[in-house]
Design a protein around this motif. Sequence first.
Motif, PDB file in Angstrom:
ATOM      1  N   VAL A 294       0.838  -1.200   0.000  1.00  0.00           N
ATOM      2  CA  VAL A 294       0.000   0.000   0.000  1.00  0.00           C
ATOM      3  C   VAL A 294       0.876   1.254   0.000  1.00  0.00           C
ATOM      4  CG1 VAL A 294      -1.647   1.348   1.379  1.00  0.00           C
ATOM      5  CG2 VAL A 294      -2.005  -1.108   1.056  1.00  0.00           C
ATOM      6  N   LEU A 295       1.868   1.280   0.868  1.00  0.00           N
ATOM      7  CA  LEU A 295       2.766   2.442   0.921  1.00  0.00           C
ATOM      8  C   LEU A 295       3.521   2.627  -0.395  1.00  0.00           C
ATOM      9  CD1 LEU A 295       4.319   2.193   4.492  1.00  0.00           C
ATOM     10  CD2 LEU A 295       2.583   3.796   3.673  1.00  0.00           C
ATOM     11  N   SER A 296       3.972   1.532  -0.957  1.00  0.00           N
ATOM     12  CA  SER A 296       4.753   1.607  -2.180  1.00  0.00           C
ATOM     13  C   SER A 296       3.936   2.174  -3.338  1.00  0.00           C
ATOM     14  CB  SER A 296       5.299   0.223  -2.528  1.00  0.00           C
ATOM     15  OG  SER A 296       6.176   0.304  -3.607  1.00  0.00           O
ATOM     16  N   THR A 297       2.715   1.687  -3.514  1.00  0.00           N
ATOM     17  CA  THR A 297       1.922   2.190  -4.636  1.00  0.00           C
ATOM     18  C   THR A 297       1.469   3.622  -4.399  1.00  0.00           C
ATOM     19  OG1 THR A 297      -0.081   1.183  -3.734  1.00  0.00           O
ATOM     20  CG2 THR A 297       1.091  -0.054  -5.419  1.00  0.00           C
ATOM     21  N   ASN A 298       1.061   3.948  -3.185  1.00  0.00           N
ATOM     22  CA  ASN A 298       0.529   5.276  -2.915  1.00  0.00           C
ATOM     23  C   ASN A 298       1.600   6.347  -2.758  1.00  0.00           C
ATOM     24  OD1 ASN A 298      -2.544   5.176  -2.483  1.00  0.00           O
ATOM     25  ND2 ASN A 298      -1.799   3.357  -1.452  1.00  0.00           N
ATOM     26  N   LEU A 299       2.692   6.026  -2.107  1.00  0.00           N
ATOM     27  CA  LEU A 299       3.699   7.048  -1.811  1.00  0.00           C
ATOM     28  C   LEU A 299       4.920   6.956  -2.723  1.00  0.00           C
ATOM     29  CD1 LEU A 299       3.514   7.012   2.078  1.00  0.00           C
ATOM     30  CD2 LEU A 299       2.348   8.531   0.476  1.00  0.00           C
ATOM     31  N   THR A 300       5.526   5.787  -2.799  1.00  0.00           N
ATOM     32  CA  THR A 300       6.721   5.649  -3.620  1.00  0.00           C
ATOM     33  C   THR A 300       6.393   5.893  -5.094  1.00  0.00           C
ATOM     34  OG1 THR A 300       7.650   4.102  -2.024  1.00  0.00           O
ATOM     35  CG2 THR A 300       8.645   4.143  -4.226  1.00  0.00           C
ATOM     36  N   GLY A 301       5.284   5.353  -5.562  1.00  0.00           N
ATOM     37  CA  GLY A 301       4.889   5.567  -6.953  1.00  0.00           C
ATOM     38  C   GLY A 301       4.688   7.036  -7.270  1.00  0.00           C
ATOM     39  N   THR A 302       4.044   7.745  -6.361  1.00  0.00           N
ATOM     40  CA  THR A 302       3.832   9.182  -6.543  1.00  0.00           C
ATOM     41  C   THR A 302       5.163   9.926  -6.589  1.00  0.00           C
ATOM     42  OG1 THR A 302       1.655   9.126  -5.527  1.00  0.00           O
ATOM     43  CG2 THR A 302       2.809  11.238  -5.473  1.00  0.00           C
ATOM     44  N   MET A 303       6.072   9.575  -5.684  1.00  0.00           N
ATOM     45  CA  MET A 303       7.378  10.238  -5.653  1.00  0.00           C
ATOM     46  C   MET A 303       8.166   9.943  -6.928  1.00  0.00           C
ATOM     47  SD  MET A 303      10.907   9.774  -5.174  1.00  0.00           S
ATOM     48  CE  MET A 303      11.126   8.193  -4.395  1.00  0.00           C
ATOM     49  N   LEU A 304       8.216   8.679  -7.347  1.00  0.00           N
ATOM     50  CA  LEU A 304       9.008   8.328  -8.526  1.00  0.00           C
ATOM     51  C   LEU A 304       8.485   9.003  -9.794  1.00  0.00           C
ATOM     52  CD1 LEU A 304       9.607   4.507  -7.888  1.00  0.00           C
ATOM     53  CD2 LEU A 304      11.296   6.369  -7.722  1.00  0.00           C
ATOM     54  N   CYS A 305       7.174   9.002  -9.967  1.00  0.00           N
ATOM     55  CA  CYS A 305       6.598   9.628 -11.174  1.00  0.00           C
ATOM     56  C   CYS A 305       6.783  11.144 -11.141  1.00  0.00           C
ATOM     57  CB  CYS A 305       5.125   9.258 -11.314  1.00  0.00           C
ATOM     58  SG  CYS A 305       4.863   7.520 -11.767  1.00  0.00           S
ATOM     59  N   SER A 306       6.561  11.750  -9.987  1.00  0.00           N
ATOM     60  CA  SER A 306       6.723  13.207  -9.875  1.00  0.00           C
ATOM     61  C   SER A 306       8.174  13.606 -10.102  1.00  0.00           C
ATOM     62  CB  SER A 306       6.258  13.691  -8.501  1.00  0.00           C
ATOM     63  OG  SER A 306       4.890  13.429  -8.328  1.00  0.00           O
ATOM     64  N   ARG A 307       9.079  12.866  -9.497  1.00  0.00           N
ATOM     65  CA  ARG A 307      10.502  13.160  -9.657  1.00  0.00           C
ATOM     66  C   ARG A 307      10.923  13.061 -11.123  1.00  0.00           C
ATOM     67  NH1 ARG A 307      14.710   9.387  -6.592  1.00  0.00           N
ATOM     68  NH2 ARG A 307      14.005   7.939  -8.206  1.00  0.00           N
ATOM     69  N   ARG A 308      10.346  12.106 -11.839  1.00  0.00           N
ATOM     70  CA  ARG A 308      10.688  11.928 -13.257  1.00  0.00           C
ATOM     71  C   ARG A 308      10.081  13.025 -14.132  1.00  0.00           C
ATOM     72  NH1 ARG A 308      11.579  11.719 -17.868  1.00  0.00           N
ATOM     73  NH2 ARG A 308      12.460  10.022 -19.086  1.00  0.00           N
ATOM     74  N   ALA A 309       8.904  13.522 -13.762  1.00  0.00           N
ATOM     75  CA  ALA A 309       8.222  14.546 -14.556  1.00  0.00           C
ATOM     76  C   ALA A 309       8.799  15.950 -14.343  1.00  0.00           C
ATOM     77  CB  ALA A 309       6.730  14.556 -14.221  1.00  0.00           C
ATOM     78  N   LEU A 310       9.289  16.225 -13.172  1.00  0.00           N
ATOM     79  CA  LEU A 310       9.682  17.594 -12.807  1.00  0.00           C
ATOM     80  C   LEU A 310      10.759  18.245 -13.672  1.00  0.00           C
ATOM     81  CD1 LEU A 310       9.397  17.524  -8.933  1.00  0.00           C
ATOM     82  CD2 LEU A 310       8.199  19.056 -10.510  1.00  0.00           C
ATOM     83  N   PRO A 311      11.833  17.572 -14.065  1.00  0.00           N
ATOM     84  CA  PRO A 311      12.863  18.279 -14.846  1.00  0.00           C
ATOM     85  C   PRO A 311      12.323  18.923 -16.126  1.00  0.00           C
ATOM     86  CG  PRO A 311      13.754  16.229 -14.014  1.00  0.00           C
ATOM     87  CD  PRO A 311      12.277  16.217 -13.707  1.00  0.00           C
ATOM     88  N   ALA A 312      11.492  18.208 -16.885  1.00  0.00           N
ATOM     89  CA  ALA A 312      10.937  18.785 -18.119  1.00  0.00           C
ATOM     90  C   ALA A 312       9.991  19.934 -17.796  1.00  0.00           C
ATOM     91  CB  ALA A 312      10.209  17.714 -18.928  1.00  0.00           C
ATOM     92  N   MET A 313       9.214  19.798 -16.739  1.00  0.00           N
ATOM     93  CA  MET A 313       8.296  20.879 -16.352  1.00  0.00           C
ATOM     94  C   MET A 313       9.076  22.128 -15.970  1.00  0.00           C
ATOM     95  SD  MET A 313       5.407  18.891 -14.134  1.00  0.00           S
ATOM     96  CE  MET A 313       4.310  17.679 -14.878  1.00  0.00           C
TER      97      MET A 313
END
Length: 155
Positions: free
Chosen positions: A113-132
């Motif tokens: 539960v923690l991995s999908t809700n928190l880690t997934g959010t962090m990994l996707c956000s971290r990957r999206a931020l440089p281009a933004m």
Amino acid sequence: MEDADLAGRVALVTGSASGLGRGLALALADAGADVAVHYHSSDAEAATTAADAEAFGATATTVQGDVTDPESVDAMFEAVEADLGSVDVLVNNVGDFDPRHWEEIGLADWNRVLSTNLTGTMLCSRRALPAMREQEWGRIVNVGYAGSEKALTGA
């Protein structure tokens, strides 16, 4: 998404093959965004959602991946970038929940539960931020599960 004009923008909605994520992907397509429909294992449903997004005039693609795995997240974003361009709008919709009482949930289930809700959010956000940051425009929306109170009440 009334009054939103996302023409020329690329949106990635995690967990968008069905349910709330599907609705969000279609709303973004209706607002003019090109849409990446993410799925973990529902490829047929993702294809249907992408086709429905295209009915709004959007360009849509499907992308498979595990949001809890950094290499999979990188591969997801690389696929979206190759098909549609850099992600302008990221909706972190993937989330898991275990409806059992707290005392019935094992540690492995809790970590999932923690991995999908928190880690997934962090990994996707971290990957999206440089281009933004580079383009000086971007939006990240995090969706939470409204039924979490069931763990406390057992309802």
